[in-house]
Design a protein around this motif. Structure first.
Motif, PDB file in Angstrom:
ATOM      1  N   LEU A 144      15.851 -36.316  11.234  1.00 43.63           N
ATOM      2  CA  LEU A 144      14.977 -35.836  10.177  1.00 43.63           C
ATOM      3  C   LEU A 144      14.450 -34.437  10.478  1.00 43.63           C
ATOM      4  O   LEU A 144      14.410 -33.575   9.605  1.00 43.63           O
ATOM      5  CB  LEU A 144      13.791 -36.784  10.000  1.00 43.63           C
ATOM      6  CG  LEU A 144      14.059 -38.132   9.318  1.00 43.63           C
ATOM      7  CD1 LEU A 144      12.830 -39.021   9.425  1.00 43.63           C
ATOM      8  CD2 LEU A 144      14.430 -37.920   7.858  1.00 43.63           C
ATOM      9  N   ALA A 145      14.078 -34.211  11.728  1.00 37.11           N
ATOM     10  CA  ALA A 145      13.481 -32.928  12.092  1.00 37.11           C
ATOM     11  C   ALA A 145      14.536 -31.847  12.240  1.00 37.11           C
ATOM     12  O   ALA A 145      14.357 -30.719  11.789  1.00 37.11           O
ATOM     13  CB  ALA A 145      12.678 -33.073  13.381  1.00 37.11           C
ATOM     14  N   GLY A 146      15.666 -32.197  12.877  1.00 36.27           N
ATOM     15  CA  GLY A 146      16.718 -31.210  13.091  1.00 36.27           C
ATOM     16  C   GLY A 146      16.174 -29.971  13.775  1.00 36.27           C
ATOM     17  O   GLY A 146      15.398 -30.052  14.737  1.00 36.27           O
ATOM     18  N   ASP A 147      16.553 -28.818  13.279  1.00 32.67           N
ATOM     19  CA  ASP A 147      16.050 -27.541  13.804  1.00 32.67           C
ATOM     20  C   ASP A 147      14.876 -27.023  12.990  1.00 32.67           C
ATOM     21  O   ASP A 147      14.514 -25.846  13.094  1.00 32.67           O
ATOM     22  CB  ASP A 147      17.177 -26.487  13.777  1.00 32.67           C
ATOM     23  CG  ASP A 147      18.315 -26.842  14.714  1.00 32.67           C
ATOM     24  OD1 ASP A 147      18.055 -27.500  15.733  1.00 32.67           O
ATOM     25  OD2 ASP A 147      19.457 -26.451  14.419  1.00 32.67           O
ATOM     26  N   ASP A 148      14.266 -27.890  12.206  1.00 28.43           N
ATOM     27  CA  ASP A 148      13.278 -27.445  11.242  1.00 28.43           C
ATOM     28  C   ASP A 148      12.127 -26.704  11.897  1.00 28.43           C
ATOM     29  O   ASP A 148      11.715 -25.630  11.431  1.00 28.43           O
ATOM     30  CB  ASP A 148      12.756 -28.643  10.448  1.00 28.43           C
ATOM     31  CG  ASP A 148      12.293 -28.252   9.057  1.00 28.43           C
ATOM     32  OD1 ASP A 148      12.972 -27.421   8.422  1.00 28.43           O
ATOM     33  OD2 ASP A 148      11.258 -28.770   8.612  1.00 28.43           O
ATOM     34  N   VAL A 149      11.600 -27.227  12.973  1.00 29.53           N
ATOM     35  CA  VAL A 149      10.443 -26.599  13.593  1.00 29.53           C
ATOM     36  C   VAL A 149      10.809 -25.237  14.183  1.00 29.53           C
ATOM     37  O   VAL A 149      10.003 -24.293  14.162  1.00 29.53           O
ATOM     38  CB  VAL A 149       9.818 -27.524  14.655  1.00 29.53           C
ATOM     39  CG1 VAL A 149      10.722 -27.672  15.878  1.00 29.53           C
ATOM     40  CG2 VAL A 149       8.438 -27.024  15.068  1.00 29.53           C
ATOM     41  N   LEU A 150      12.020 -25.107  14.691  1.00 31.39           N
ATOM     42  CA  LEU A 150      12.448 -23.814  15.235  1.00 31.39           C
ATOM     43  C   LEU A 150      12.649 -22.802  14.115  1.00 31.39           C
ATOM     44  O   LEU A 150      12.287 -21.624  14.253  1.00 31.39           O
ATOM     45  CB  LEU A 150      13.733 -23.981  16.041  1.00 31.39           C
ATOM     46  CG  LEU A 150      13.658 -24.980  17.206  1.00 31.39           C
ATOM     47  CD1 LEU A 150      14.985 -25.031  17.941  1.00 31.39           C
ATOM     48  CD2 LEU A 150      12.522 -24.614  18.169  1.00 31.39           C
ATOM     49  N   LEU A 151      13.216 -23.253  13.015  1.00 29.82           N
ATOM     50  CA  LEU A 151      13.377 -22.358  11.861  1.00 29.82           C
ATOM     51  C   LEU A 151      12.034 -21.929  11.298  1.00 29.82           C
ATOM     52  O   LEU A 151      11.893 -20.813  10.788  1.00 29.82           O
ATOM     53  CB  LEU A 151      14.202 -23.051  10.776  1.00 29.82           C
ATOM     54  CG  LEU A 151      15.681 -23.270  11.104  1.00 29.82           C
ATOM     55  CD1 LEU A 151      16.313 -24.216  10.086  1.00 29.82           C
ATOM     56  CD2 LEU A 151      16.431 -21.945  11.119  1.00 29.82           C
ATOM     57  N   HIS A 205       7.331 -29.977  20.091  1.00 30.83           N
ATOM     58  CA  HIS A 205       6.110 -30.780  20.155  1.00 30.83           C
ATOM     59  C   HIS A 205       5.585 -31.103  18.750  1.00 30.83           C
ATOM     60  O   HIS A 205       4.746 -32.001  18.588  1.00 30.83           O
ATOM     61  CB  HIS A 205       5.021 -30.025  20.931  1.00 30.83           C
ATOM     62  CG  HIS A 205       5.291 -29.927  22.399  1.00 30.83           C
ATOM     63  ND1 HIS A 205       5.933 -28.862  22.975  1.00 30.83           N
ATOM     64  CD2 HIS A 205       5.020 -30.794  23.408  1.00 30.83           C
ATOM     65  CE1 HIS A 205       6.031 -29.053  24.281  1.00 30.83           C
ATOM     66  NE2 HIS A 205       5.489 -30.219  24.566  1.00 30.83           N
ATOM     67  N   TYR A 206       6.063 -30.357  17.757  1.00 30.61           N
ATOM     68  CA  TYR A 206       5.586 -30.517  16.384  1.00 30.61           C
ATOM     69  C   TYR A 206       6.752 -30.868  15.474  1.00 30.61           C
ATOM     70  O   TYR A 206       7.897 -30.488  15.725  1.00 30.61           O
ATOM     71  CB  TYR A 206       4.926 -29.231  15.891  1.00 30.61           C
ATOM     72  CG  TYR A 206       3.820 -28.753  16.791  1.00 30.61           C
ATOM     73  CD1 TYR A 206       2.541 -29.294  16.713  1.00 30.61           C
ATOM     74  CD2 TYR A 206       4.064 -27.764  17.743  1.00 30.61           C
ATOM     75  CE1 TYR A 206       1.529 -28.856  17.555  1.00 30.61           C
ATOM     76  CE2 TYR A 206       3.061 -27.320  18.589  1.00 30.61           C
ATOM     77  CZ  TYR A 206       1.793 -27.872  18.499  1.00 30.61           C
ATOM     78  OH  TYR A 206       0.796 -27.446  19.338  1.00 30.61           O
ATOM     79  N   GLU A 207       6.453 -31.580  14.411  1.00 33.14           N
ATOM     80  CA  GLU A 207       7.495 -31.920  13.440  1.00 33.14           C
ATOM     81  C   GLU A 207       7.953 -30.666  12.695  1.00 33.14           C
ATOM     82  O   GLU A 207       9.138 -30.484  12.430  1.00 33.14           O
ATOM     83  CB  GLU A 207       6.976 -32.968  12.454  1.00 33.14           C
ATOM     84  CG  GLU A 207       8.024 -33.410  11.450  1.00 33.14           C
ATOM     85  CD  GLU A 207       7.488 -34.416  10.445  1.00 33.14           C
ATOM     86  OE1 GLU A 207       8.303 -34.921   9.648  1.00 33.14           O
ATOM     87  OE2 GLU A 207       6.269 -34.694  10.447  1.00 33.14           O
ATOM     88  N   ASP A 208       7.002 -29.808  12.362  1.00 31.40           N
ATOM     89  CA  ASP A 208       7.314 -28.566  11.657  1.00 31.40           C
ATOM     90  C   ASP A 208       6.127 -27.631  11.776  1.00 31.40           C
ATOM     91  O   ASP A 208       5.110 -27.963  12.408  1.00 31.40           O
ATOM     92  CB  ASP A 208       7.655 -28.830  10.179  1.00 31.40           C
ATOM     93  CG  ASP A 208       6.592 -29.651   9.460  1.00 31.40           C
ATOM     94  OD1 ASP A 208       5.395 -29.506   9.798  1.00 31.40           O
ATOM     95  OD2 ASP A 208       6.946 -30.430   8.548  1.00 31.40           O
ATOM     96  N   GLY A 209       6.253 -26.442  11.184  1.00 31.79           N
ATOM     97  CA  GLY A 209       5.174 -25.473  11.266  1.00 31.79           C
ATOM     98  C   GLY A 209       3.908 -25.917  10.563  1.00 31.79           C
ATOM     99  O   GLY A 209       2.794 -25.614  11.015  1.00 31.79           O
ATOM    100  N   HIS A 210       4.058 -26.649   9.471  1.00 32.69           N
ATOM    101  CA  HIS A 210       2.888 -27.108   8.716  1.00 32.69           C
ATOM    102  C   HIS A 210       2.034 -28.050   9.560  1.00 32.69           C
ATOM    103  O   HIS A 210       0.806 -27.915   9.611  1.00 32.69           O
ATOM    104  CB  HIS A 210       3.314 -27.827   7.438  1.00 32.69           C
ATOM    105  CG  HIS A 210       4.462 -27.177   6.736  1.00 32.69           C
ATOM    106  ND1 HIS A 210       4.476 -25.841   6.415  1.00 32.69           N
ATOM    107  CD2 HIS A 210       5.642 -27.690   6.284  1.00 32.69           C
ATOM    108  CE1 HIS A 210       5.618 -25.550   5.802  1.00 32.69           C
ATOM    109  NE2 HIS A 210       6.333 -26.659   5.719  1.00 32.69           N
TER     110      HIS A 210
END
Length: 431
Positions: free
Chosen positions: A21-28, A82-87
């Motif tokens: 679900l997370a994939g590279d989302d937090v890095l992007l 450490h986080y799911e995404d930036g939000h």
């Protein structure tokens, strides 16, 4: 990973599913993080204006958002797995520093309109950079077109056709990149609409001060309909990539010309040494690798556009498929802008080989001049055409490239390049 914002009591999170679900989302999201913070600050101001948070709470949230932005810029805060995404990272940081006050930042918004507004702000910056690069390329081309013109063979079907000039070559690409700059500006104006405050696509039961937030974030207008805001995700990204693609198509043709002109068979152009590399096995080689990769750079941009387009076979409302648009968008815009940034210096410093270009101009290339001169004297053009074709081998008798170019008086041609008109068109983009 910190606890997801959507976590419900009694529901176990599977790590493998969560990774998918997370994939590279937090890095992007590192690309969009500062914009997400800025939008959060404007959202807090809006909440204060309608009494949902107090003035003291708004001041504390703004202070911590500014501190987070500074920590991120300085590398003291790292957005990672450490986080799911930036939000969620923003909310976690505010909650850590401010407790319940931090938890109030998400009132009246969704991660849907958060990513919409952060991406929109990011795209506005990238389109401004695109316009800047295109204008810089156009300016170099105009400057070089104004230098004394050298004869250059003009080709159709990759066959020698008519006498052209280096000035015509540069003027042609100048106008193309002026158009590309204008398209970047027009696209930026089209997407300059604030989606923040539309929440998950259906609004909220709060009188959000969306007009204030729109002005605070520097948007030209508010995207009024929450449904439309969701429908615009992907579509606006495609528009930005299409504007970039327009410039990359011009760059691809320019790079193709340079690829041909630098070969020993043509020998028209010499590149600055920094734009070439050596062979790993052949000591005699200097390869135009930069030009070849500039030529290839349309492909990543087109690939990004295709990837997003393929995601958009969706009904209205938010669908998680759209998460995959971020990676394609970031990769395509980053590569295209990086390629365009190299072009002004390359064009300013490349040099023409006048002797090789003159040697490539053969007598038959004056045949069109002969036919048109006869037609201007009253001979029906088809008769003049046939006569010139029959005598093509001797058409150049007593003719010079300079005379051919001087006679080309149609607007935009070698004797009437209209560079002032092109400069004025480029200058209007400064207004």
């Amino acid at each position: 990973m910190s606890q997801p914002l959507w976590q419900k009591d009694g529901v176990r999170i599977d790590e493998g599913i969560m990774r998918f679900l997370a994939g590279d989302d937090v890095l992007l999201d590192r690309e969009f993080f500062l914009h997400d913070i800025a939008a959060s600050k404007a959202h807090v101001e809006g909440l204060a204006r309608i009494g949902v948070v107090s003035a003291d709470e708004a001041a504390a949230l703004a202070r911590e958002l500014d501190a987070l932005a500074e920590d991120f810029r300085a590398g003291r805060f790292v957005l990672d797995e450490h986080y799911e995404d930036g939000h969620s990272a923003i909310e976690a940081r505010l909650t850590e520093r401010l407790g319940d006050t931090g938890r109030r930042v998400h009132t009246g918004r969704s991660r849907n309109d958060q990513i919409l507004v952060a991406t929109r702000l990011w795209l506005k910056e990238r389109l401004e950079a695109l316009e800047t690069h295109c204008r810089a390329i156009a300016q170099v081309c105009l400057d070089r077109a104004a230098q004394p013109a050298l004869p250059l063979p003009g080709y159709t079907h990759l066959q020698r056709a008519v006498v052209s000039s280096t000035a015509m070559w540069f003027a042609g690409f100048a106008e193309g990149f002026i158009d590309d700059a204008l398209r970047a500006r027009q696209t930026r104006a089209w997407i300059d609409a604030n989606p923040l405050g539309t929440a998950a696509g259906y609004g909220v039961n709060l009188p959000l001060d969306r007009e204030h937030v729109t002005a605070a974030l520097g948007f030209a207008r508010m995207q009024v309909s929450p449904v439309c805001a969701q429908l615009s995700r992907g579509k606006f990204e495609l528009a930005a990539l299409e504007a970039l693609s327009s410039a990359m198509l011009d760059l691809r043709r320019l790079a193709w010309d340079l690829s041909l002109f630098t070969t020993a068979e043509f020998g028209f152009v010499a590149l600055p040494a920094e734009y070439t590399t050596g062979s790993s096995i052949m000591p005699n080689k200097r390869n135009p690798d930069v030009v070849e990769l500039l030529r290839a750079s349309y492909a990543p941009v087109a690939g990004a556009r295709t990837a997003i387009e393929q995601l958009l076979s969706l009904p209205s409302g938010y669908q998680r498929d759209l998460q995959f648009s971020k990676g394609a968008l970031v990769a395509g815009m980053r590569h295209g802008l990086m390629a365009l940034a190299l072009v002004p210096d390359l064009l300013a410093r490349m040099s023409w080989n006048e002797a090789a270009m003159r040697a490539a101009i053969e007598p038959s290339m004056y045949a069109t001049d002969v036919a048109i001169e006869q037609a201007a004297a009253g001979v029906p053009f088809r008769d003049a055409y046939r006569a010139a074709a029959q005598a093509a081998a001797s058409a150049g008798a007593g003719r010079t490239p300079e005379a051919s170019l001087a006679a080309r008086v149609s607007p935009g041609a070698a004797a009437d390049l209209r560079l002032d008109e092109l400069r004025a068109r480029l200058g209007r983009l400064d207004g």
